[in-house]
Design a protein around this motif. Sequence first.
Motif, PDB file in Angstrom:
ATOM      1  N   SER A 147      33.552  15.729  71.362  1.00 63.66           N
ATOM      2  CA  SER A 147      34.907  15.152  71.293  1.00 63.66           C
ATOM      3  C   SER A 147      35.014  14.057  70.216  1.00 63.66           C
ATOM      4  O   SER A 147      36.119  13.674  69.847  1.00 63.66           O
ATOM      5  CB  SER A 147      35.338  14.624  72.656  1.00 63.66           C
ATOM      6  OG  SER A 147      34.326  13.820  73.216  1.00 63.66           O
ATOM      7  N   LYS A 204      37.182  15.362  67.422  1.00 66.99           N
ATOM      8  CA  LYS A 204      38.525  15.860  67.703  1.00 66.99           C
ATOM      9  C   LYS A 204      39.440  15.546  66.516  1.00 66.99           C
ATOM     10  O   LYS A 204      39.360  14.479  65.938  1.00 66.99           O
ATOM     11  CB  LYS A 204      39.070  15.243  68.983  1.00 66.99           C
ATOM     12  CG  LYS A 204      40.081  16.151  69.625  1.00 66.99           C
ATOM     13  CD  LYS A 204      40.034  16.085  71.147  1.00 66.99           C
ATOM     14  CE  LYS A 204      40.767  17.283  71.730  1.00 66.99           C
ATOM     15  NZ  LYS A 204      40.810  17.242  73.172  1.00 66.99           N
ATOM     16  N   GLY A 205      40.311  16.511  66.169  1.00 65.23           N
ATOM     17  CA  GLY A 205      41.164  16.330  65.005  1.00 65.23           C
ATOM     18  C   GLY A 205      40.582  16.995  63.768  1.00 65.23           C
ATOM     19  O   GLY A 205      41.240  17.097  62.745  1.00 65.23           O
ATOM     20  N   ASP A 241      38.737  24.737  66.928  1.00 66.48           N
ATOM     21  CA  ASP A 241      39.880  24.190  66.179  1.00 66.48           C
ATOM     22  C   ASP A 241      40.101  22.705  66.483  1.00 66.48           C
ATOM     23  O   ASP A 241      39.393  22.113  67.292  1.00 66.48           O
ATOM     24  CB  ASP A 241      41.145  25.044  66.399  1.00 66.48           C
ATOM     25  CG  ASP A 241      41.689  24.894  67.822  1.00 66.48           C
ATOM     26  OD1 ASP A 241      41.292  23.955  68.541  1.00 66.48           O
ATOM     27  OD2 ASP A 241      42.516  25.743  68.206  1.00 66.48           O
ATOM     28  N   LYS A 242      41.117  22.154  65.838  1.00 64.72           N
ATOM     29  CA  LYS A 242      41.333  20.710  65.935  1.00 64.72           C
ATOM     30  C   LYS A 242      41.729  20.256  67.328  1.00 64.72           C
ATOM     31  O   LYS A 242      41.625  19.079  67.657  1.00 64.72           O
ATOM     32  CB  LYS A 242      42.384  20.281  64.900  1.00 64.72           C
ATOM     33  CG  LYS A 242      41.869  20.531  63.487  1.00 64.72           C
ATOM     34  CD  LYS A 242      42.844  20.141  62.402  1.00 64.72           C
ATOM     35  CE  LYS A 242      42.161  20.370  61.055  1.00 64.72           C
ATOM     36  NZ  LYS A 242      42.978  20.021  59.896  1.00 64.72           N
ATOM     37  N   ASP A 243      42.207  21.195  68.156  1.00 67.50           N
ATOM     38  CA  ASP A 243      42.553  20.846  69.533  1.00 67.50           C
ATOM     39  C   ASP A 243      41.397  21.092  70.493  1.00 67.50           C
ATOM     40  O   ASP A 243      41.566  20.986  71.715  1.00 67.50           O
ATOM     41  CB  ASP A 243      43.760  21.673  69.995  1.00 67.50           C
ATOM     42  CG  ASP A 243      44.967  21.451  69.095  1.00 67.50           C
ATOM     43  OD1 ASP A 243      45.168  20.295  68.685  1.00 67.50           O
ATOM     44  OD2 ASP A 243      45.679  22.432  68.796  1.00 67.50           O
ATOM     45  N   LYS A 256      39.766  23.984  70.936  1.00 64.23           N
ATOM     46  CA  LYS A 256      39.712  25.357  71.472  1.00 64.23           C
ATOM     47  C   LYS A 256      38.844  26.239  70.575  1.00 64.23           C
ATOM     48  O   LYS A 256      38.839  26.072  69.356  1.00 64.23           O
ATOM     49  CB  LYS A 256      41.118  25.945  71.514  1.00 64.23           C
ATOM     50  CG  LYS A 256      41.767  25.801  72.857  1.00 64.23           C
ATOM     51  CD  LYS A 256      42.932  26.781  72.959  1.00 64.23           C
ATOM     52  CE  LYS A 256      43.843  26.384  74.094  1.00 64.23           C
ATOM     53  NZ  LYS A 256      45.242  26.587  73.802  1.00 64.23           N
TER      54      LYS A 256
END
Lengths: 153, 172
Positions: free
Chosen positions: A24, A27-28, A121-123, A125
């Motif tokens: 995490s 993330k982004g 991906d950025k979220d 997933k």
Amino acid sequence: MLEKGTVAPDFELNATPDQKIKLSDFKGRNIILAFYPADWSPVCGDQMALYNEMLKYFSKHDAQMIGISVDSTWCHNAFQQDRKLHFPLLADFEPKGEVSKAYGVYDDEVGESKRALFVIDKDGKIAWSYLSPTAVNPGADGILNALEELEKK
Amino acid sequence: MSTLKPEVSSKDHIEGSDAASITIVEYGDYQCPHCAHAYPIIKEIEQTFGDQIRFVFRHFPLQESHEFAFQAALAAEAAALQDKFWEMHDAIYDNQYRLSEDLFQELAETIGLDIEQFEKDIQTDAVKQKVEDDFESGVRSGVNGTPSFYVNETKFDGGPEDLFEMLKESAE
């Protein structure tokens, strides 16, 4: 093996003896998770060395490459220095193979990670995943295609 | 199954006849020992099959592992501007055991290049771009190590000896 569309399980593993990395944390950004059986075996060296040469293509897509195997941080350190790798190698060492198991890519018989790729991906997933035969270095065309698909969205 | 992207074009360095029924593309690194091992076998394949095959070489320098690989690729591209790509390609593999920064100028002299022009060309962005374009095309084509071979645009899973065997069998 976790498939496309699944939320990538978060984890925290040592990148060096005194530094931990969380999924995490990235993330982004897009993330490429490359599970591989072991440091030093010739096929793996090839695969990680290859990704090392391709980092600039991955960063064009704002993607962070991360390697994971069950080797210890000390082993990763030596391997990283020897091959001049410029991306983190995480130690799925204690409890052994826990993250590999969470992603469904642990080989119980040999006690190593399978050779598997995930693009996240950025979220957070999973956008793409691929399980390669252990003896075959999968190259990077699949990773790049997946990153390009993400950009089209 | 990985395929060649982009396909062979006039931008490539091609040895052999355009009428050949088989096109072999190699992604290679001038400092890679396996590529040096493949080099005489490719020559033998070219001699054995003559006009039936054409051979294309694209650069795939592994810069982090091989300190002279990128410079060597630039040297071959700079020689290409004087129509001597294959002369430089062969000279580098013949002398791989003594690769160094100074070798390329010596080889340029040996193969009869205009040295001043060569020294200028090797530093241009266009020459660098050509090598980088080759590398990127290799990444997209699924190159997973050097040498990687493509036969009629499909990745061939095997080394140069396997390639020779396969060609012999298909010629029978």
